[in-house]
Design an enzyme around this catalytic site. Structure first.
Site, short mmCIF file in Angstrom:
data_model
loop_
_atom_site.label_atom_id
_atom_site.label_comp_id
_atom_site.label_asym_id
_atom_site.label_seq_id
_atom_site.Cartn_x
_atom_site.Cartn_y
_atom_site.Cartn_z
CE LYS A 87 -4.38 1.16 2.28
NZ LYS A 87 -5.16 0.94 3.50
O1 G3P Z 1 -7.93 1.84 5.39
C1 G3P Z 1 -8.30 3.05 4.82
C2 G3P Z 1 -9.67 3.57 5.16
O2 G3P Z 1 -10.63 2.57 5.00
C3 G3P Z 1 -9.78 4.33 6.44
O3 G3P Z 1 -11.10 4.52 6.85
O4 G3P Z 1 -12.75 5.17 8.56
O5 G3P Z 1 -10.33 5.76 8.89
O6 G3P Z 1 -11.69 6.94 7.19
P1 G3P Z 1 -11.49 5.66 7.93
#
Ligand code: G3P
Length: 218
Positions: A87
């Site tokens: 990633k």
């Molecule tokens: O892993 C990346 C993403 O899904 C993060 O989500 O909820 O932290 O905005 P969030």
């Protein structure tokens, strides 16, 4: 449509895998920190433990932000297991690194994507996956789902093979809309995946079936 779980929690990953619908896992440095995983060896071991729980596609994020560092770290991550997808953040050196990883057959997930322009660059560089963050766009009063729709149209226009991995999914409607638009993958917390099971008419219907059966059968 593929389902990934967005967590570094081994118990949750196992629970989603046991449901029989899991295609992969995404993690990020915040999710690793949330599990209390720190130090290079522990981090690498934790990624290996995740790989041991699932069939394929485990996103492991680099911390470096310069080309040399991203390449070094990404290669270390890719060596952990064939299931690893490296990633890489959507920054200039990240795009260069994705191009190089792609030429070497290392799968990548371009993360922190918030615009169609960034999505085009990631696809041009040969990213295997690109991660638009829907919820975080909604948080700043922009339309995360509109970005997914724009990306779907653009990728279709040019037959880009990069898969749209809708991330930062906060609730089931995000997931359903992504399915309608045609995101290739959704990654979400376990709670969103299990929420898909629920409907009050299922619960009340089952209760009635069981009660009727009991009445008839004693
Ligand atoms: O892993 C990346 C993403 O899904 C993060 O989500 O909820 O932290 O905005 P969030």
């Amino acid at each position: 449509m593929q389902f990934f779980i967005d967590t570094a929690n081994l118990k949750e990953i196992k629970e989603a895998y046991d449901l029989g619908i899991l295609d992969g896992v995404t993690t990020n440095p915040s999710l690793m920190a949330k599990e209390g995983i720190s130090g290079k060896e522990n981090i690498l071991n934790h990624y290996k433990a995740i790989c041991n729980l699932v069939d394929d596609k485990v996103s492991a994020e680099v911390i470096a932000t310069d080309l040399e560092g991203i390449l070094k770290e990404g290669k270390e991550l890719a060596k952990i297991d064939d299931k690893i997808v490296v990633k890489v953040p959507m920054i200039k050196d990240g795009v260069k690194a994705i191009k190089k990883f792609s030429a070497e057959g290392i799968r990548t997930n371009c993360t922190l994507v918030f615009s169609p322009g960034q999505a085009i660059l990631a696809a041009k560089a040969g990213a295997s996956y690109v991660s638009p963050f829907i919820g975080r766009l909604d948080d700043i009063a922009q339309d995360g789902l509109e970005l997914i729709a724009q990306m779907r149209l653009i990728y279709n226009n040019f037959n880009f093979e990069t898969e749209i991995l809708a991330a930062s999914i906060r609730h089931t409607m995000h997931l359903i809309k992504c399915a309608e638009i045609g995101a290739d993958v959704v990654t979400c917390p376990l709670s969103v995946i299990t929420s898909l099971l629920k409907h009050p008419l299922t619960d009340s219907g089952l209760e009635k079936f069981l009660a009727d059966h009991k009445k008839a059968n004693g």
